[in-house]
Design a protein around this motif. Structure first.
Motif, PDB file in Angstrom:
ATOM      1  N   VAL A 149       0.850  -1.192   0.000  1.00  0.00           N
ATOM      2  CA  VAL A 149       0.000   0.000   0.000  1.00  0.00           C
ATOM      3  C   VAL A 149       0.886   1.243   0.000  1.00  0.00           C
ATOM      4  CG1 VAL A 149      -1.746   1.285   1.279  1.00  0.00           C
ATOM      5  CG2 VAL A 149      -1.833  -1.218   1.217  1.00  0.00           C
ATOM      6  N   HIS A 150       0.613   2.159  -0.915  1.00  0.00           N
ATOM      7  CA  HIS A 150       1.442   3.355  -0.983  1.00  0.00           C
ATOM      8  C   HIS A 150       0.671   4.539  -1.545  1.00  0.00           C
ATOM      9  CE1 HIS A 150       1.816   1.434  -4.971  1.00  0.00           C
ATOM     10  NE2 HIS A 150       2.087   2.630  -5.469  1.00  0.00           N
ATOM     11  N   ALA A 210       4.387   6.952  12.098  1.00  0.00           N
ATOM     12  CA  ALA A 210       5.024   6.626  13.373  1.00  0.00           C
ATOM     13  C   ALA A 210       6.041   5.499  13.214  1.00  0.00           C
ATOM     14  CB  ALA A 210       3.976   6.254  14.422  1.00  0.00           C
ATOM     15  N   GLY A 211       6.636   5.433  12.035  1.00  0.00           N
ATOM     16  CA  GLY A 211       7.665   4.435  11.764  1.00  0.00           C
ATOM     17  C   GLY A 211       7.159   3.134  11.172  1.00  0.00           C
ATOM     18  N   PHE A 212       5.850   2.985  11.013  1.00  0.00           N
ATOM     19  CA  PHE A 212       5.289   1.744  10.486  1.00  0.00           C
ATOM     20  C   PHE A 212       5.204   1.787   8.966  1.00  0.00           C
ATOM     21  CE2 PHE A 212       3.551   1.715  14.848  1.00  0.00           C
ATOM     22  CZ  PHE A 212       3.929   0.441  15.249  1.00  0.00           C
ATOM     23  N   ALA A 213       6.350   1.786   8.302  1.00  0.00           N
ATOM     24  CA  ALA A 213       6.395   1.820   6.839  1.00  0.00           C
ATOM     25  C   ALA A 213       7.774   1.393   6.372  1.00  0.00           C
ATOM     26  CB  ALA A 213       6.071   3.219   6.318  1.00  0.00           C
ATOM     27  N   ASP A 214       7.836   0.905   5.144  1.00  0.00           N
ATOM     28  CA  ASP A 214       9.097   0.644   4.460  1.00  0.00           C
ATOM     29  C   ASP A 214       9.394   1.818   3.538  1.00  0.00           C
ATOM     30  OD1 ASP A 214       9.546  -1.910   5.546  1.00  0.00           O
ATOM     31  OD2 ASP A 214       8.217  -2.823   4.075  1.00  0.00           O
ATOM     32  N   ILE A 225      -1.817  13.806  -5.248  1.00  0.00           N
ATOM     33  CA  ILE A 225      -1.519  12.625  -4.444  1.00  0.00           C
ATOM     34  C   ILE A 225      -2.531  11.547  -4.794  1.00  0.00           C
ATOM     35  CG2 ILE A 225      -1.284  11.667  -2.130  1.00  0.00           C
ATOM     36  CD1 ILE A 225       0.803  13.773  -2.745  1.00  0.00           C
ATOM     37  N   SER A 226      -2.015  10.349  -5.076  1.00  0.00           N
ATOM     38  CA  SER A 226      -2.866   9.202  -5.360  1.00  0.00           C
ATOM     39  C   SER A 226      -2.501   8.075  -4.401  1.00  0.00           C
ATOM     40  CB  SER A 226      -2.681   8.756  -6.817  1.00  0.00           C
ATOM     41  OG  SER A 226      -3.468   7.624  -7.114  1.00  0.00           O
ATOM     42  N   GLY A 227      -3.218   6.970  -4.487  1.00  0.00           N
ATOM     43  CA  GLY A 227      -2.935   5.848  -3.598  1.00  0.00           C
ATOM     44  C   GLY A 227      -3.274   4.524  -4.243  1.00  0.00           C
ATOM     45  N   TRP A 228      -2.517   3.495  -3.862  1.00  0.00           N
ATOM     46  CA  TRP A 228      -2.680   2.162  -4.428  1.00  0.00           C
ATOM     47  C   TRP A 228      -2.564   1.103  -3.343  1.00  0.00           C
ATOM     48  CZ3 TRP A 228      -4.022   1.542  -9.471  1.00  0.00           C
ATOM     49  CH2 TRP A 228      -3.877   2.664 -10.307  1.00  0.00           C
ATOM     50  N   GLY A 229      -3.281   0.009  -3.532  1.00  0.00           N
ATOM     51  CA  GLY A 229      -3.179  -1.118  -2.617  1.00  0.00           C
ATOM     52  C   GLY A 229      -2.144  -2.121  -3.077  1.00  0.00           C
ATOM     53  N   PRO A 273       7.466   7.493  -1.831  1.00  0.00           N
ATOM     54  CA  PRO A 273       8.401   7.556  -0.707  1.00  0.00           C
ATOM     55  C   PRO A 273       8.274   6.420   0.287  1.00  0.00           C
ATOM     56  CG  PRO A 273       6.577   9.073  -0.349  1.00  0.00           C
ATOM     57  CD  PRO A 273       6.382   8.484  -1.713  1.00  0.00           C
ATOM     58  N   LEU A 274       7.054   5.823   0.427  1.00  0.00           N
ATOM     59  CA  LEU A 274       6.812   4.855   1.493  1.00  0.00           C
ATOM     60  C   LEU A 274       5.873   3.748   1.033  1.00  0.00           C
ATOM     61  CD1 LEU A 274       5.984   7.312   4.443  1.00  0.00           C
ATOM     62  CD2 LEU A 274       8.195   6.206   4.027  1.00  0.00           C
ATOM     63  N   PHE A 275       6.005   2.588   1.677  1.00  0.00           N
ATOM     64  CA  PHE A 275       5.007   1.530   1.611  1.00  0.00           C
ATOM     65  C   PHE A 275       4.530   1.299   3.043  1.00  0.00           C
ATOM     66  CE2 PHE A 275       7.480   0.870  -2.216  1.00  0.00           C
ATOM     67  CZ  PHE A 275       6.490   0.622  -3.166  1.00  0.00           C
ATOM     68  N   PHE A 276       3.247   1.514   3.268  1.00  0.00           N
ATOM     69  CA  PHE A 276       2.703   1.500   4.622  1.00  0.00           C
ATOM     70  C   PHE A 276       2.554   0.080   5.174  1.00  0.00           C
ATOM     71  CE2 PHE A 276       0.197   5.164   2.637  1.00  0.00           C
ATOM     72  CZ  PHE A 276       1.196   6.078   2.898  1.00  0.00           C
ATOM     73  N   ASN A 277       2.851  -0.081   6.458  1.00  0.00           N
ATOM     74  CA  ASN A 277       2.494  -1.311   7.149  1.00  0.00           C
ATOM     75  C   ASN A 277       0.983  -1.340   7.386  1.00  0.00           C
ATOM     76  OD1 ASN A 277       5.335  -1.709   9.461  1.00  0.00           O
ATOM     77  ND2 ASN A 277       5.238  -1.800   7.241  1.00  0.00           N
ATOM     78  N   HIS A 278       0.464  -2.545   7.501  1.00  0.00           N
ATOM     79  CA  HIS A 278      -0.930  -2.724   7.904  1.00  0.00           C
ATOM     80  C   HIS A 278      -0.929  -3.181   9.345  1.00  0.00           C
ATOM     81  CE1 HIS A 278      -5.215  -3.715   7.217  1.00  0.00           C
ATOM     82  NE2 HIS A 278      -4.978  -4.611   8.164  1.00  0.00           N
ATOM     83  N   LEU A 279      -1.722  -2.516  10.193  1.00  0.00           N
ATOM     84  CA  LEU A 279      -1.735  -2.821  11.615  1.00  0.00           C
ATOM     85  C   LEU A 279      -3.067  -3.421  12.041  1.00  0.00           C
ATOM     86  CD1 LEU A 279      -0.077   0.402  13.124  1.00  0.00           C
ATOM     87  CD2 LEU A 279       1.032  -1.617  12.144  1.00  0.00           C
TER      88      LEU A 279
END
Length: 517
Positions: A274-275, A311-315, A410-414, A479-485
């Motif tokens: 996800v980014h 909060a740091g939860f991303a690659d 800004i766009s977003g993708w899964g 810039p980032l790939f989000f973690n899923h929590l």
């Protein structure tokens, strides 16, 4: 390429639920040997936003979850994004071009209505996805399927219009459920899964019971799963901490510390694809200039964005859409640094006076993330002497009125299970959702070559070349790939972070509760 008329939001929901490998969870969250019994109570991430009960269409998350408990797909997926046998016990291509596949069904599997699983059920279920009248957002993934043939009661042949080495992973997508032939009463879910439904009410608590005839011997461990949707992230966390539920799907980054600092609970952090994307339309000034595009990418302070947005939860991303969890991720491509001086030099070298540029963003993309991303980027741009005006657009109409129309947004993708599933949709010349309008025929050719071979080393070589091209020339800043929590009580065991989600219904057959639960 043919496309349905479904909206971008509908397509994203069609592929939703695809998260990936854990970096911050204890192994299997296991504190005991598996035991049977008990009811798992889980809060789903949102309530019904649709009256549709058909999980292959655009329904609610509660409907999707219900069918994850009840239904199953032909192919599963492991934590390394590799296909696993599920209702199909094996598969193989019929020729070296991987444009025809044979799938052999698992014998002895029965639906909850007592019917045996046979090839006719597979043909019915997949053909429903292919039928444009059913308006499934999943149809775009099987448009290259030209024919399904029942070779015998337990064997199905798929003929494709083009080679596809990833085809088994397409059938692992989260909502490619196999229904009984002719099934259409979606308010009364029927499948082959570990839990049996007595109905479905997306606005209420649903309690599904153990399937005593499940094909995986000894499973599920739980007697029941009770679930209900709740759109309020704070309320879901409060319910967990109060002991009203045992597990919650999807918690905000800002709430993770609250859960982790409270004894007796675990946050399951899983890598994903996800980014959010800083989109620059490569056909519109000033972003038709590659130096301008790369200047903007040098204004992405990835470490700062990672800390402030997640909060740091991303690659860390590297301005292409292939995430670090992918086996085809380019590990040797240096990450582009935040360098406002280099950005300024590129702009000056291009001889372009940017003036003031508007950056569009909306909570329609990623609530609580996308708008802040735009503001942080605008602040970072000031260090290079650039004026970026972040504009917060309304949720309603963003995908219709801003996306694909404005030059800077800004766009977003899964997450996608394979590179091709992402590249073919958003980076191929002429693709309907190629948001940066980046067109490179040689890259199109490489995409086709990559899915036409099953040679892993050759595929990796090709995908690395594509990543380099997008990184250096494309119109996407990633810039980032989000973690899923997700979060659970520590009485819950057997939850293993997985690319398709840590608390998805189809994996709850592996979950058990401690004796005091």
């Amino acid at each position: 390429m043919a496309w349905t008329s479904l909206s971008r939001r509908a397509f994203n929901r069609g592929l939703a639920g695809t998260v990936a490998l854990s970096t911050a969870a204890r192994p299997a969250l296991a504190s005991s040997s598996p035991r049977t019994g008990g009811r798992l109570r889980i809060a789903i991430q949102e309530t019904a936003s649709s009256s549709l009960m058909d999980p292959t269409r655009v329904a609610s998350w509660t409907v999707y979850f219900a069918y994850e408990l009840v239904g199953e797909t032909l192919v599963g997926i492991d934590p390394n994004l590799q296909p696993l046998p599920r209702l199909a016990e094996s598969w193989e291509p019929m020729n070296g071009r991987v444009d025809e596949w044979i799938f052999r069904l698992r014998p002895g599997v029965t639906f909850h209505n007592g019917k045996d699983l046979v090839a006719a059920d597979v043909l019915y279920s997949i053909n429903r996805l292919r039928d444009p009248d059913n308006q499934s957002p999943l149809r775009v993934l099987v448009e290259h399927v030209t024919e399904l043939v029942e070779e015998d009661p337990l064997t199905v042949r798929f003929a494709l219009s083009r080679p596809d080495a990833d085809f088994p992973l397409i059938l692992a997508q989260s909502r490619f459920f196999i229904f009984p032939d002719g099934f259409d009463d979606f308010a009364q879910p029927v499948g082959t899964g570990a839990f049996v439904a007595d109905g479905l009410d997306p606005s209420s608590v649903n309690v599904y019971r153990r399937n005593p005839d499940y094909w995986q011997s000894g499973k599920p461990y739980l007697d029941e799963v009770a679930f209900q949707g709740n759109p309020d992230a704070i309320a879901r966390v409060s319910a967990l901490l109060a002991g009203d539920v045992d597990a919650i799907q999807t918690i905000d980054f800002s709430l993770a510390d609250r859960v982790r600092s409270t004894g007796g609970f675990d946050v399951i952090a899983a890598q994903s694809g996800v980014h959010n994307t800083l989109v620059m339309n490569t056909t519109m000034p000033p972003f038709d200039n590659a130096d301008v595009r790369n200047a903007m990418k040098h204004l992405l302070d990835r470490d700062l964005l990672r800390q402030r947005l997640t909060a740091g939860f991303a690659d860390i991303g590297n301005d292409h859409p292939i995430p670090p969890l992918s086996p085809f991720y380019h590990t040797e491509l240096p990450v582009r640094p935040y360098d406002p001086d280099r950005a300024r030099s590129l702009i000056q070298g291009a001889g372009i006076d940017l003036g003031s540029v508007v950056l569009h963003a909306s909570d329609a993309v990623t609530p609580g993330i996308a708008v802040d991303f735009a503001q942080i980027f605008a602040d970072q741009a000031q260090a290079a002497g650039m004026t970026v005006q972040p504009r917060r657009d309304p949720v309603a109409g963003y995908w219709d009125n801003v996306w694909l129309k404005e030059p800077f947004m800004i766009s977003g993708w899964g997450t996608r299970f394979t590179p091709d599933a992402m590249l073919r949709v958003a980076y191929r010349s002429g693709a309907q959702w190629n948001e940066a309008a980046w067109a490179t025929p040689e890259i199109d050719r490489l995409m086709d070559e990559a899915v036409a071979t099953s040679d892993f080393d050759r595929r990796r070589e090709i995908y690395w070349a594509i990543q380099e091209a997008i990184h250096h020339d494309g119109g996407s800043g990633v810039p980032l790939f989000f973690n899923h929590l997700d979060a659970v009580s520590n009485r819950v065991n057997g939850v293993v972070p997985n690319p398709v989600g840590s608390l998805k219904g189809w994996d709850l057959h592996n979950v058990w509760l401690d004796a005091d639960a």
